[in-house]
Every structure is written in structure tokens, then in C-alpha cells.
Design an enzyme around this catalytic site. Structure first.
Site: not given
Ligand code: DX5
Ligand code: ZN
Length: 237
Positions: A13, A38, A40, A42, A72, A74, A143, A149-151, A181, A203-204
Site C-alpha cells: 500500500s 495498492h 488508497d 480517502m 481502493h 474510501m 478490511m 489510516f495505515g499502521g 487489508d 503498507g507499514s
Molecule cells: C487503510 C488502508 C490500508 C492501509 C494498510 O484504510 O486501506 O491499505 O494502508 O496499512 P498497514 O499495512 O500499515 O496496516
Molecule cells: Zn487499502
């Protein structure tokens, strides 16, 4: 654009990438063995964060990225932005059923625009919306964190939901990818694979470490993830 490869796919991501060097970051993860990108999106409305839109997708294509781009959404509503992402070079476009008043119409719009279509389910959302549209989707995205948010940490009940989605897909006979995800790491990817996922967003776990170390770390993280998946598959036999 390249075709979607078969088998298990790793989808970094770019939400956790260094946006000031995005083209280079995407080149590096793909050169390190990632399968798809991927992406994202938002809107600070459907989710409480704001990221990137079709211009950035188009910029990655112009930069020379030929790998599949997995958009993706959102955002709410979804229909207005679908043709823009298709024109910008998206391969997959997935959206949350709560964000569209007419889910079937949105799926048709994605397919008519020449992209593969998918539905995304938040941790507390049941899979009911799939019942009458299994023939119109190419991907189910579960999900494993609340979106925005990531992380964040992987929500364990997703494992049960993955099993449920895997059964639905297998029983349907359709060729549908099962993507997960949120909170996917080297430590938990094997049990996520065993629960039925075949497409892994991270992602992270991918970009976070390399930022602290160096870009070569992408290689080792992606290959360790792949090894974990392979081990999970071999113990299924
Ligand atoms: C969250 C995103 C994810 C996110 C995943 O809304 O859809 O794609 O970036 O990040 P990690 O892998 O850090 O949980
Ligand atoms: Zn995503």
C-alpha cells in the site's frame, strides 16, 4: 498494462510510501518482487483522512509503472470518480457497499469502464451485500482494520470472516480474488493465507522498515512474506 498474475499476490500500500519520491518508491517495491500496487483513496468524508486521486494514478502510469494498480476507494459517493480512475489507468477499482446507494450500478460502471471490480467490507460489516452480485465481482476485499489510516493492528475476527468469504468464493465457482487489508505483517501473514486470502495488502510492514533502514529492505521483507505464504500453502497439502 500487464495482466493480473495468478496465485498469491503481494500488494504494497503506497499510503505508507514516501510521497515526495512516489515513482521511485513504486519502482523499488516492484523491483523487489511486489505483484500489484495498492492505491488508497480517502476523501475526509467516508473516512477521516485525505489522500490521493486519479491525477496521481495517471502520474504513476506516465512514470512507467505497468504493474496492476489496485484502487481502493474510501470515498462517498463512488460513481462520479470511477470513470476518472479508469481513464487514469486503474486495473482494479474496489469500493465499500455502504458508500454507494446503488451497488449493482456502481459495479457495472466499473466493468463498463474496462476495470476489474470489487467490494470492500469493513470489520463490522457482514458479507450480505455479495449475495446477488457474485457474478459481477473480481475481488472481495476484507478490511482487517477500520479504514482511514495505515499502521493499525490486525483485527483477529477477520480470520473467521476470511474463511467465510473463501467458502462463498469456492462455492460460487467464479474467479474472484480474496484480498486482506490492514495490519498484515511477516508475523501473521501465514495464518491469514491459511484462512483463505490470496492477495495481501501491506503498507507499514513494507515501507515502514525501509524508511528506517534503506530501500534494499523491500527485497527481504517481500521475500520473507512470500516464504511465509508458501509455508502456509505447503502445510495445507
Ligand atoms: C487503510 C488502508 C490500508 C492501509 C494498510 O484504510 O486501506 O491499505 O494502508 O496499512 P498497514 O499495512 O500499515 O496496516
Ligand atoms: Zn487499502
Amino acid at each position: 498494462m500487464s495482466d493480473i498474475p495468478a496465485g498469491d499476490l503481494i500488494a504494497p500500500s503506497i499510503l505508507s510510501a514516501d510521497f515526495a519520491r512516489l515513482g521511485e518508491e513504486v519502482d523499488n517495491v516492484l523491483a523487489s518482487g511486489a505483484d500489484i500496487v495498492h492505491f488508497d483513496v480517502m476523501d475526509n468524508h467516508y473516512v477521516p483522512n485525505l489522500t490521493i486521486g486519479p491525477l496521481v494514478c495517471e502520474a504513476l502510469r506516465k512514470h512507467g509503472v505497468t504493474a496492476p494498480i489496485d484502487v481502493h476507494l474510501m470515498v462517498e459517493p463512488v460513481d462520479r470518480i470511477i470513470p476518472d480512475f479508469a481513464a487514469a489507468g486503474a486495473s482494479y477499482i474496489t469500493f465499500h457497499p455502504e458508500a454507494s446507494k446503488h451497488v449493482d450500478r456502481s459495479l457495472q460502471l466499473i466493468k463498463q469502464s474496462g476495470c476489474k471490480a470489487g467490494l470492500v467490507f469493513n470489520p463490522a460489516t457482514p458479507l450480505d451485500a455479495l449475495e446477488y452480485v457474485m457474478d459481477k465481482i473480481d475481488m472481495i476485499l476484507l478490511m482487517s482494520v477500520n479504514p482511514g489510516f495505515g499502521g493499525q493492528s490486525f483485527i483477529p475476527s477477520t480470520l473467521q470472516k476470511l474463511k467465510q468469504a473463501r467458502t462463498l468464493i469456492d462455492d460460487s465457482g467464479f474467479d474472484i480474488r480474496l484480498e486482506v487489508d490492514g495490519g498484515v505483517k511477516i508475523e501473521n501473514i501465514a495464518e491469514i493465507a491459511a484462512a483463505g486470502a490470496d492477495t495481501f495488502v501491506a503498507g507499514s510492514a513494507v515501507f515502514g522498515c525501509a524508511r528506517q533502514c534503506d530501500a534494499n529492505q523491500y527485497d527481504s521483507i517481500i521475500s520473507e512474506m512470500r516464504q511465509q505464504i508458501t509455508q502456509a500453502r505447503s502445510s495445507e497439502c
